[in-house]
Design a protein around this motif. Structure first.
Motif, PDB file in Angstrom:
ATOM      1  N   HIS A  13      84.358  -8.941   6.153  1.00 51.30           N
ATOM      2  CA  HIS A  13      83.960  -7.606   5.692  1.00 51.30           C
ATOM      3  C   HIS A  13      82.584  -7.222   6.226  1.00 51.30           C
ATOM      4  O   HIS A  13      82.392  -6.108   6.709  1.00 51.30           O
ATOM      5  CB  HIS A  13      83.951  -7.552   4.165  1.00 51.30           C
ATOM      6  N   ILE A  14      81.644  -8.132   6.162  1.00 55.10           N
ATOM      7  CA  ILE A  14      80.282  -7.848   6.614  1.00 55.10           C
ATOM      8  C   ILE A  14      80.242  -7.645   8.121  1.00 55.10           C
ATOM      9  O   ILE A  14      79.629  -6.697   8.624  1.00 55.10           O
ATOM     10  CB  ILE A  14      79.332  -8.976   6.181  1.00 55.10           C
ATOM     11  N   SER A  15      80.921  -8.522   8.866  1.00 51.68           N
ATOM     12  CA  SER A  15      80.878  -8.389  10.324  1.00 51.68           C
ATOM     13  C   SER A  15      81.665  -7.169  10.805  1.00 51.68           C
ATOM     14  O   SER A  15      81.297  -6.567  11.816  1.00 51.68           O
ATOM     15  CB  SER A  15      81.387  -9.667  10.986  1.00 51.68           C
ATOM     16  N   ALA A  16      82.710  -6.767  10.087  1.00 53.06           N
ATOM     17  CA  ALA A  16      83.421  -5.535  10.453  1.00 53.06           C
ATOM     18  C   ALA A  16      82.536  -4.316  10.206  1.00 53.06           C
ATOM     19  O   ALA A  16      82.551  -3.369  10.997  1.00 53.06           O
ATOM     20  CB  ALA A  16      84.724  -5.426   9.679  1.00 53.06           C
ATOM     21  N   LEU A  17      81.772  -4.337   9.140  1.00 49.98           N
ATOM     22  CA  LEU A  17      80.838  -3.237   8.892  1.00 49.98           C
ATOM     23  C   LEU A  17      79.740  -3.180   9.946  1.00 49.98           C
ATOM     24  O   LEU A  17      79.318  -2.100  10.353  1.00 49.98           O
ATOM     25  CB  LEU A  17      80.236  -3.351   7.495  1.00 49.98           C
ATOM     26  N   LEU A  18      79.274  -4.342  10.403  1.00 48.25           N
ATOM     27  CA  LEU A  18      78.291  -4.367  11.497  1.00 48.25           C
ATOM     28  C   LEU A  18      78.887  -3.802  12.780  1.00 48.25           C
ATOM     29  O   LEU A  18      78.212  -3.074  13.522  1.00 48.25           O
ATOM     30  CB  LEU A  18      77.801  -5.794  11.730  1.00 48.25           C
ATOM     31  N   THR A  19      80.137  -4.129  13.054  1.00 47.45           N
ATOM     32  CA  THR A  19      80.813  -3.581  14.235  1.00 47.45           C
ATOM     33  C   THR A  19      80.957  -2.069  14.117  1.00 47.45           C
ATOM     34  O   THR A  19      80.752  -1.336  15.092  1.00 47.45           O
ATOM     35  CB  THR A  19      82.187  -4.232  14.410  1.00 47.45           C
ATOM     36  N   ASP A  20      81.296  -1.581  12.916  1.00 44.41           N
ATOM     37  CA  ASP A  20      81.399  -0.136  12.704  1.00 44.41           C
ATOM     38  C   ASP A  20      80.060   0.559  12.936  1.00 44.41           C
ATOM     39  O   ASP A  20      80.007   1.603  13.590  1.00 44.41           O
ATOM     40  CB  ASP A  20      81.871   0.158  11.285  1.00 44.41           C
ATOM     41  N   PHE A  52      87.970   0.983  18.443  1.00 49.39           N
ATOM     42  CA  PHE A  52      87.108  -0.071  17.895  1.00 49.39           C
ATOM     43  C   PHE A  52      86.536   0.343  16.535  1.00 49.39           C
ATOM     44  O   PHE A  52      86.451  -0.466  15.616  1.00 49.39           O
ATOM     45  CB  PHE A  52      85.985  -0.415  18.852  1.00 49.39           C
ATOM     46  N   LEU A  53      86.148   1.595  16.413  1.00 48.96           N
ATOM     47  CA  LEU A  53      85.578   2.083  15.164  1.00 48.96           C
ATOM     48  C   LEU A  53      86.613   2.049  14.045  1.00 48.96           C
ATOM     49  O   LEU A  53      86.358   1.525  12.958  1.00 48.96           O
ATOM     50  CB  LEU A  53      85.035   3.495  15.343  1.00 48.96           C
ATOM     51  N   PHE A  54      87.800   2.589  14.290  1.00 52.61           N
ATOM     52  CA  PHE A  54      88.808   2.682  13.235  1.00 52.61           C
ATOM     53  C   PHE A  54      89.419   1.334  12.885  1.00 52.61           C
ATOM     54  O   PHE A  54      89.769   1.096  11.734  1.00 52.61           O
ATOM     55  CB  PHE A  54      89.880   3.692  13.619  1.00 52.61           C
ATOM     56  N   VAL A  55      89.535   0.434  13.850  1.00 52.90           N
ATOM     57  CA  VAL A  55      89.998  -0.917  13.539  1.00 52.90           C
ATOM     58  C   VAL A  55      88.953  -1.651  12.708  1.00 52.90           C
ATOM     59  O   VAL A  55      89.299  -2.378  11.770  1.00 52.90           O
ATOM     60  CB  VAL A  55      90.336  -1.693  14.830  1.00 52.90           C
ATOM     61  N   GLY A  56      87.690  -1.448  12.998  1.00 56.13           N
ATOM     62  CA  GLY A  56      86.633  -2.048  12.181  1.00 56.13           C
ATOM     63  C   GLY A  56      86.658  -1.539  10.753  1.00 56.13           C
ATOM     64  O   GLY A  56      86.474  -2.303   9.803  1.00 56.13           O
ATOM     65  N   VAL A  57      86.907  -0.242  10.583  1.00 53.86           N
ATOM     66  CA  VAL A  57      87.016   0.321   9.234  1.00 53.86           C
ATOM     67  C   VAL A  57      88.215  -0.282   8.513  1.00 53.86           C
ATOM     68  O   VAL A  57      88.123  -0.674   7.339  1.00 53.86           O
ATOM     69  CB  VAL A  57      87.126   1.862   9.298  1.00 53.86           C
ATOM     70  N   ALA A  58      89.336  -0.393   9.198  1.00 49.64           N
ATOM     71  CA  ALA A  58      90.539  -0.959   8.575  1.00 49.64           C
ATOM     72  C   ALA A  58      90.324  -2.425   8.191  1.00 49.64           C
ATOM     73  O   ALA A  58      90.704  -2.840   7.092  1.00 49.64           O
ATOM     74  CB  ALA A  58      91.723  -0.834   9.529  1.00 49.64           C
ATOM     75  N   VAL A  59      89.710  -3.200   9.062  1.00 52.96           N
ATOM     76  CA  VAL A  59      89.474  -4.614   8.757  1.00 52.96           C
ATOM     77  C   VAL A  59      88.474  -4.758   7.618  1.00 52.96           C
ATOM     78  O   VAL A  59      88.610  -5.654   6.783  1.00 52.96           O
ATOM     79  CB  VAL A  59      89.000  -5.367  10.019  1.00 52.96           C
ATOM     80  N   PHE A  61      88.212  -2.829   5.078  1.00 55.84           N
ATOM     81  CA  PHE A  61      88.930  -2.554   3.834  1.00 55.84           C
ATOM     82  C   PHE A  61      89.990  -3.605   3.530  1.00 55.84           C
ATOM     83  O   PHE A  61      90.156  -4.009   2.387  1.00 55.84           O
ATOM     84  CB  PHE A  61      89.595  -1.173   3.875  1.00 55.84           C
ATOM     85  N   ILE A  62      90.726  -4.042   4.537  1.00 59.45           N
ATOM     86  CA  ILE A  62      91.857  -4.948   4.319  1.00 59.45           C
ATOM     87  C   ILE A  62      91.418  -6.393   4.192  1.00 59.45           C
ATOM     88  O   ILE A  62      91.917  -7.140   3.351  1.00 59.45           O
ATOM     89  CB  ILE A  62      92.882  -4.793   5.462  1.00 59.45           C
ATOM     90  N   GLY A  63      90.498  -6.819   5.033  1.00 59.77           N
ATOM     91  CA  GLY A  63      90.049  -8.204   5.002  1.00 59.77           C
ATOM     92  C   GLY A  63      90.724  -9.030   6.085  1.00 59.77           C
ATOM     93  O   GLY A  63      91.507  -8.526   6.882  1.00 59.77           O
ATOM     94  N   PRO A  64      90.431 -10.321   6.116  1.00 63.20           N
ATOM     95  CA  PRO A  64      90.907 -11.164   7.212  1.00 63.20           C
ATOM     96  C   PRO A  64      92.369 -11.574   7.110  1.00 63.20           C
ATOM     97  O   PRO A  64      92.975 -11.962   8.085  1.00 63.20           O
ATOM     98  CB  PRO A  64      90.006 -12.389   7.121  1.00 63.20           C
ATOM     99  N   GLY A  65      92.943 -11.527   5.935  1.00 61.49           N
ATOM    100  CA  GLY A  65      94.321 -11.959   5.786  1.00 61.49           C
ATOM    101  C   GLY A  65      94.419 -13.436   5.466  1.00 61.49           C
ATOM    102  O   GLY A  65      93.493 -14.050   4.941  1.00 61.49           O
ATOM    103  N   ARG A  66      95.530 -14.033   5.791  1.00 63.20           N
ATOM    104  CA  ARG A  66      95.795 -15.422   5.446  1.00 63.20           C
ATOM    105  C   ARG A  66      94.978 -16.406   6.269  1.00 63.20           C
ATOM    106  O   ARG A  66      94.567 -17.438   5.770  1.00 63.20           O
ATOM    107  CB  ARG A  66      97.278 -15.704   5.647  1.00 63.20           C
ATOM    108  N   TYR A  67      94.774 -16.098   7.526  1.00 68.59           N
ATOM    109  CA  TYR A  67      94.105 -17.038   8.427  1.00 68.59           C
ATOM    110  C   TYR A  67      92.626 -16.718   8.545  1.00 68.59           C
ATOM    111  O   TYR A  67      92.245 -15.726   9.148  1.00 68.59           O
ATOM    112  CB  TYR A  67      94.753 -17.004   9.811  1.00 68.59           C
ATOM    113  N   LYS A  68      91.806 -17.530   7.918  1.00 65.53           N
ATOM    114  CA  LYS A  68      90.369 -17.319   7.977  1.00 65.53           C
ATOM    115  C   LYS A  68      89.667 -18.655   7.798  1.00 65.53           C
ATOM    116  O   LYS A  68      90.239 -19.610   7.310  1.00 65.53           O
ATOM    117  CB  LYS A  68      89.901 -16.343   6.910  1.00 65.53           C
TER     118      LYS A  68
END
Length: 71
Positions: A13-20, A52-59, A61-68
């Motif tokens: 979540h934090i790194s996706a926000l940094l990417t956004d 890149f912007l919209f995928v970062g926003v989606a990630v 909100f959604i999170g990493p999923g099962r594999y993290k």
């Protein structure tokens, strides 16, 4: 570094926000004159940056999923 952390699934979540934030700065500083422009083939000129912007926003909100990695 933030996209690599998103791929690995650590603090997603934090790194996706940094990417956004990074993509917003890039669009504002470099591509602001192309916000409503279309390319030669009729697509939005900022298609890659928008992806890149919209995928970062989606990630973020959604999170990493099962594999993290463990937090």
């Amino acid at each position: 570094m933030a996209p690599l952390i998103v791929i690995l699934g650590y603090q997603t979540h934090i790194s996706a926000l940094l990417t956004d934030f990074n993509m917003l700065v890039v669009i504002a500083m470099v591509h602001s004159h192309e916000l409503i422009a279309l390319g030669s083939n009729g697509v939005w000129s900022l298609e890659l940056q928008g992806f890149f912007l919209f995928v970062g926003v989606a990630v973020s909100f959604i999170g990493p999923g099962r594999y993290k990695l463990k937090n």
